[in-house]
Design an enzyme around this catalytic site. Structure first.
Site, mmCIF file in Angstrom:
data_model
loop_
_atom_site.group_PDB
_atom_site.id
_atom_site.type_symbol
_atom_site.label_atom_id
_atom_site.label_comp_id
_atom_site.label_asym_id
_atom_site.label_seq_id
_atom_site.Cartn_x
_atom_site.Cartn_y
_atom_site.Cartn_z
ATOM 1 N N ASP A 1 -5.170 -6.640 6.301
ATOM 2 C CA ASP A 1 -4.823 -5.261 5.945
ATOM 3 C C ASP A 1 -4.784 -4.350 7.169
ATOM 4 O O ASP A 1 -5.810 -4.142 7.826
ATOM 5 C CB ASP A 1 -5.860 -4.742 4.933
ATOM 6 C CG ASP A 1 -5.508 -3.370 4.380
ATOM 7 O OD1 ASP A 1 -4.391 -2.889 4.621
ATOM 8 O OD2 ASP A 1 -6.374 -2.799 3.687
ATOM 9 N N GLY A 2 -3.594 -3.811 7.436
ATOM 10 C CA GLY A 2 -3.446 -2.802 8.486
ATOM 11 C C GLY A 2 -2.459 -3.193 9.564
ATOM 12 O O GLY A 2 -2.613 -4.243 10.192
ATOM 13 N N SER B 1 0.852 -1.204 0.000
ATOM 14 C CA SER B 1 0.000 0.000 0.000
ATOM 15 C C SER B 1 0.883 1.249 0.000
ATOM 16 O O SER B 1 1.867 1.313 0.730
ATOM 17 C CB SER B 1 -0.889 -0.008 1.249
ATOM 18 O OG SER B 1 -1.369 1.294 1.511
ATOM 19 N N GLY C 1 -3.352 4.848 7.153
ATOM 20 C CA GLY C 1 -2.194 3.969 7.253
ATOM 21 C C GLY C 1 -1.466 4.238 8.560
ATOM 22 O O GLY C 1 -1.753 5.223 9.247
ATOM 23 N N HIS D 1 -1.443 -2.324 -3.621
ATOM 24 C CA HIS D 1 -2.735 -2.177 -2.947
ATOM 25 C C HIS D 1 -3.158 -0.706 -3.042
ATOM 26 O O HIS D 1 -2.480 0.180 -2.530
ATOM 27 C CB HIS D 1 -2.571 -2.607 -1.486
ATOM 28 C CG HIS D 1 -3.819 -2.568 -0.675
ATOM 29 N ND1 HIS D 1 -4.712 -3.610 -0.618
ATOM 30 C CD2 HIS D 1 -4.311 -1.612 0.146
ATOM 31 C CE1 HIS D 1 -5.704 -3.302 0.201
ATOM 32 N NE2 HIS D 1 -5.491 -2.086 0.677
ATOM 33 N N GLY E 1 1.815 -1.283 4.263
ATOM 34 C CA GLY E 1 2.011 0.069 3.747
ATOM 35 C C GLY E 1 3.244 0.704 4.350
ATOM 36 O O GLY E 1 4.351 0.578 3.818
ATOM 37 N N HIS F 1 -8.762 -1.492 -3.073
ATOM 38 C CA HIS F 1 -9.544 -1.579 -1.830
ATOM 39 C C HIS F 1 -10.436 -0.349 -1.741
ATOM 40 O O HIS F 1 -9.960 0.750 -1.453
ATOM 41 C CB HIS F 1 -8.570 -1.665 -0.645
ATOM 42 C CG HIS F 1 -9.238 -1.684 0.691
ATOM 43 N ND1 HIS F 1 -8.560 -1.454 1.869
ATOM 44 C CD2 HIS F 1 -10.531 -1.918 1.057
ATOM 45 C CE1 HIS F 1 -9.402 -1.528 2.889
ATOM 46 N NE2 HIS F 1 -10.603 -1.800 2.425
ATOM 47 N N ASP G 1 -5.671 2.075 -2.006
ATOM 48 C CA ASP G 1 -6.698 2.436 -1.021
ATOM 49 C C ASP G 1 -7.498 3.635 -1.521
ATOM 50 O O ASP G 1 -6.928 4.697 -1.778
ATOM 51 C CB ASP G 1 -6.041 2.794 0.317
ATOM 52 C CG ASP G 1 -5.550 1.564 1.062
ATOM 53 O OD1 ASP G 1 -6.371 0.662 1.316
ATOM 54 O OD2 ASP G 1 -4.346 1.508 1.370
HETATM 55 C C1 DX5 Z 1 -6.197 1.286 6.057
HETATM 56 C C2 DX5 Z 1 -5.835 0.861 4.670
HETATM 57 C C3 DX5 Z 1 -4.583 0.048 4.619
HETATM 58 C C4 DX5 Z 1 -3.348 0.827 4.995
HETATM 59 C C5 DX5 Z 1 -2.255 -0.095 5.378
HETATM 60 O O1 DX5 Z 1 -7.268 2.132 5.959
HETATM 61 O O2 DX5 Z 1 -6.876 0.071 4.130
HETATM 62 O O3 DX5 Z 1 -4.420 -0.562 3.343
HETATM 63 O O4 DX5 Z 1 -2.891 1.654 3.952
HETATM 64 O O5 DX5 Z 1 -1.192 0.669 5.821
HETATM 65 P P1 DX5 Z 1 -0.281 0.225 7.056
HETATM 66 O O6 DX5 Z 1 0.428 -1.016 6.624
HETATM 67 O O7 DX5 Z 1 0.629 1.392 7.228
HETATM 68 O O8 DX5 Z 1 -1.191 -0.023 8.229
HETATM 69 ZN ZN ZN Z 2 -6.392 -1.124 2.355
#
Ligand code: DX5
Ligand code: ZN
Length: 208
Positions: free
Chosen positions: A171-172, A6, A140, A29, A191, A62, A31
């Site tokens: 995810d997350g 992401s 993120g 990915h 991400g 997503h 978002d």
């Molecule tokens: C959250 C998003 C994720 C996010 C992941 O709302 O759906 O895809 O970008 O980022 P990290 O890995 O930093 O939590």
């Molecule tokens: Zn996401």
């Protein structure tokens, strides 16, 4: 383990997407937030579309939006492997899944941390991917919710009981530590763990 990167927290998206082209990451990915389903809002498609020219990877989209049907035709135009939207939306879910399939794109449903896995049951036969949120969607860089470990086991058991083979994606807040709680997943989204680092490939390899 498949890895989807992401770029939500990226400070230089073209640069980071170019760097990711040199890695073995499976997907990018994407978002999308509408400021309604989640508080945050990403750039409109018109402004975003040129950004995708920097990546040679397939996209894993997503949609954190109230009305997936408005976004599906736009993202179906790109080099897209998956389009995923949330089971919590009020739109006709069967219709939206069918719309994605009409574009010959794989479809997924995402579930928020507070949503029961059983909400997915009516749609299981149509799904190519289940996206289990391990943070509240929208931003993120949040911390991984530990209960996700049990939720992933529940999703896996559910798929086995219906004899369905769909990707189980988390995810997350995924990093090399929280990755240990994701053994029932087949794919992780990461991400900030990747884009905040200097060595993208090393971080991706640590999640495999
Ligand atoms: C959250 C998003 C994720 C996010 C992941 O709302 O759906 O895809 O970008 O980022 P990290 O890995 O930093 O939590
Ligand atoms: Zn996401």
């Amino acid at each position: 383990m498949k890895v989807s990167a992401s770029f939500l927290k990226s400070k230089d998206i073209p640069k980071d997407l170019t760097k990711l082209n040199e890695t073995d990451v499976d997907f990018i990915h994407v978002d999308i937030a509408d400021g309604k389903f989640v508080k945050s809002k990403t750039m409109p498609f018109k402004e975003m579309r040129h950004i995708y020219e920097y990546t040679s990877k397939r996209l894993d989209v997503h949609l954190m939006v109230e009305n997936p049907s408005e976004y599906i035709p736009l993202y179906a135009e790109l080099n897209t492997e998956y389009i995923t939207f949330h089971v919590e939306v009020d739109e006709d879910i069967d219709k939206d899944l069918q719309l994605i399939k009409d574009y010959s794109i794989k479809c997924g449903l995402a579930i928020n941390p507070s949503t029961k896995v059983s909400e997915l049951i009516p749609y299981l036969p149509y799904l190519d991917l289940i996206l289990v949120m391990s943070v509240e969607p929208g931003y993120g860089g949040q911390e991984f919710i530990k209960e996700t470990e049990n939720k992933l086991a529940e999703v896996k058991a559910l798929l086995e009981s219906y004899n369905i083979k769909a990707e189980i994606c988390v995810d997350g807040g995924v990093n090399d530590k929280t990755r240990d709680m994701c053994y029932d997943a087949t794919m992780v989204v990461a991400g900030s763990y990747i884009t905040n680092s200097d060595d993208f490939q090393e971080k991706i390899s640590s999640l495999r």
